[in-house]
Design a protein around this motif. Structure first.
Motif, PDB file in Angstrom:
ATOM      1  N   LEU A  88      47.813  43.996  41.594  1.00 57.63           N
ATOM      2  CA  LEU A  88      47.130  43.888  42.882  1.00 57.63           C
ATOM      3  C   LEU A  88      48.092  44.056  44.059  1.00 57.63           C
ATOM      4  O   LEU A  88      49.288  43.771  43.936  1.00 57.63           O
ATOM      5  CB  LEU A  88      46.442  42.535  42.996  1.00 57.63           C
TER       6      LEU A  88
ATOM      7  N   ARG B 146      42.798  50.968  38.400  1.00 54.43           N
ATOM      8  CA  ARG B 146      41.729  50.688  39.355  1.00 54.43           C
ATOM      9  C   ARG B 146      41.639  51.811  40.383  1.00 54.43           C
ATOM     10  O   ARG B 146      42.643  52.188  40.978  1.00 54.43           O
ATOM     11  CB  ARG B 146      41.986  49.357  40.068  1.00 54.43           C
TER      12      ARG B 146
ATOM     13  N   GLN C  86      40.074  50.544  44.739  1.00 55.01           N
ATOM     14  CA  GLN C  86      40.245  49.101  44.817  1.00 55.01           C
ATOM     15  C   GLN C  86      41.695  48.824  45.212  1.00 55.01           C
ATOM     16  O   GLN C  86      42.491  49.749  45.353  1.00 55.01           O
ATOM     17  CB  GLN C  86      39.922  48.435  43.474  1.00 55.01           C
ATOM     18  N   TYR C  87      42.031  47.536  45.328  1.00 49.05           N
ATOM     19  CA  TYR C  87      43.388  47.170  45.720  1.00 49.05           C
ATOM     20  C   TYR C  87      44.211  46.787  44.490  1.00 49.05           C
ATOM     21  O   TYR C  87      44.805  45.719  44.412  1.00 49.05           O
ATOM     22  CB  TYR C  87      43.341  46.056  46.770  1.00 49.05           C
ATOM     23  N   GLY C  88      44.211  47.689  43.538  1.00 48.84           N
ATOM     24  CA  GLY C  88      45.004  47.576  42.322  1.00 48.84           C
ATOM     25  C   GLY C  88      45.554  48.945  42.003  1.00 48.84           C
ATOM     26  O   GLY C  88      45.191  49.944  42.641  1.00 48.84           O
TER      27      GLY C  88
ATOM     28  N   PHE D  79      43.934  38.097  37.331  1.00 49.01           N
ATOM     29  CA  PHE D  79      43.986  39.093  38.394  1.00 49.01           C
ATOM     30  C   PHE D  79      44.567  38.564  39.708  1.00 49.01           C
ATOM     31  O   PHE D  79      45.271  39.286  40.397  1.00 49.01           O
ATOM     32  CB  PHE D  79      42.576  39.615  38.699  1.00 49.01           C
ATOM     33  N   THR D  80      44.257  37.335  40.067  1.00 47.71           N
ATOM     34  CA  THR D  80      44.382  36.926  41.465  1.00 47.71           C
ATOM     35  C   THR D  80      45.525  35.956  41.746  1.00 47.71           C
ATOM     36  O   THR D  80      45.553  35.334  42.800  1.00 47.71           O
ATOM     37  CB  THR D  80      43.065  36.269  41.929  1.00 47.71           C
TER      38      THR D  80
END
Length: 342
Positions: A18, A51, A54-56, A314-315
């Motif tokens: 990310l 991804r 997206q922001y990946g 993920f986060t």
């Protein structure tokens, strides 16, 4: 604690990479630093998710090219590249190029199917051919053929000062045996086996028949067995499992609370099949390494594999991944019988 039927031979991890839209370079650098850390800790492999819009990481092959120049030993994989976004011939060129630069360490994982939100992106992606595009296993077969050296054209030879090949160039020896299919159904498992691929099985499977079990581990086990039954190498065919596993041995109280909250929010989706595809999600496993090892040893599918690529949540923040990877390598891996490579 019951023993696993297969000692854990390869320990890997998977990250989505990310980044903040306002500072995308920092996120990509963080991913590269995590891969470098993985090598120092003795991990056998590092894998990148894929991804788009997206922001990946949208270009894992490019990131792996960078990682290949900052590491010397760790295997570098994708889990997975959705081929609906790719031209198989061009992708074969990129993969072979990075594999050569890495010294033969690339493990490309792929999957098929239409791109996510296809109706919204098809005009940007395939403005002239959207309705004609083939998103079936044929797209994988084309990639396999190009990587494995089959002809891409009926023309070769010298034209003026230029020399042309009928095969994709460069060719990287061994890359064809390191291609993985990421599948969550019996059909994909069998197809991957029949075509001599390796098999990536993750924390998502399909409960395809309502009258049969909805036990995640039993469904995943059936896929592993179907894959190996169809593969020329039989029981020796490579399978890697990618559950979400979060050891907390050296975590701070705040980190433990965050990890437990993350898993709790995702638990409801694991209790029954989700959506029209009847997707089953494995529960995230959070706790001390000894506790996680005990749960994995009791997992029907884990007992039949000897490779893992544990998925990082993920986060989380960079320092969380450092803690999790360090505990995986120093606590959880050894509890599973794994030993780091130098």
């Amino acid at each position: 604690m019951p023993p696993t039927s297969r000692p854990l031979r390869k320990l890997g991890f998977l990250t989505i990479g990310l980044f903040d839209e306002a500072d995308p370079r920092r996120g990509h650098e963080s991913t590269l630093e995590i891969i470098e850390l993985g090598e120092r800790l003795g991990f056998d492999s590092a894998w990148l998710r894929h991804r788009h819009l997206q922001y990946g990481i949208s270009s894992p092959v490019a990131v792996l090219a960078a990682a290949s120049q900052r590491t010397r030993r760790i295997e570098l994989g994708t889990a997975v590249i959705p081929l609906g976004w790719e031209n198989p011939l061009r992708l074969a060129e990129d993969l072979a190029t990075v594999d050569l630069l890495s010294g033969g360490r690339v493990n490309p994982g792929v999957s098929v199917g239409p791109p996510m939100h296809y109706d919204q992106v098809k005009e940007a992606l395939y403005p002239d051919t959207a309705e004609a595009e083939d998103f079936s296993y044929e797209r994988v077969r084309r990639l396999l053929d190009f990587v494995r050296g089959k002809s891409a054209t009926d023309f070769s030879g010298v034209e003026g000062f230029e020399v042309f090949s009928d095969r994709v160039q460069p060719q990287s020896p061994g890359l064809g045996s390191r291609l993985w299919y990421g599948g969550g159904s019996l059909g994909s498992a069998r197809w991957a086996g029949e075509h001599g691929m390796n098999f990536l099985t993750s924390s998502v499977v399909k409960a395809e028949r309502p009258e049969e079990t909805t036990d995640f581990a039993e469904i995943q086990l059936s896929h592993i067995r179907a894959f190996r039954a169809a593969h020329p190498d039989g029981e020796a065919a490579r399978v890697s499992q990618g559950l979400v596993v979060i050891p907390t041995d050296s975590a701070s109280p705040a980190q433990r609370a965050k990890y437990e909250e993350y898993a709790a929010k995702r638990t409801p989706r694991t209790t029954s099949p989700q959506g029209p595809a009847r997707l089953m999600f494995a529960p995230d496993i959070v706790g001390a390494s000894d506790e996680i090892a005990e749960r994995l040893h009791a997992h029907a599918a884990f007992r039949e594999i000897d490779e893992v690529a544990f998925a990082l949540p993920f986060t989380f923040e960079h320092e969380d991944y450092v803690q999790i990877l360090t505990d995986m390598a120093t606590k959880l891996g050894p509890a599973l019988g794994w030993r780091p490579t130098g």
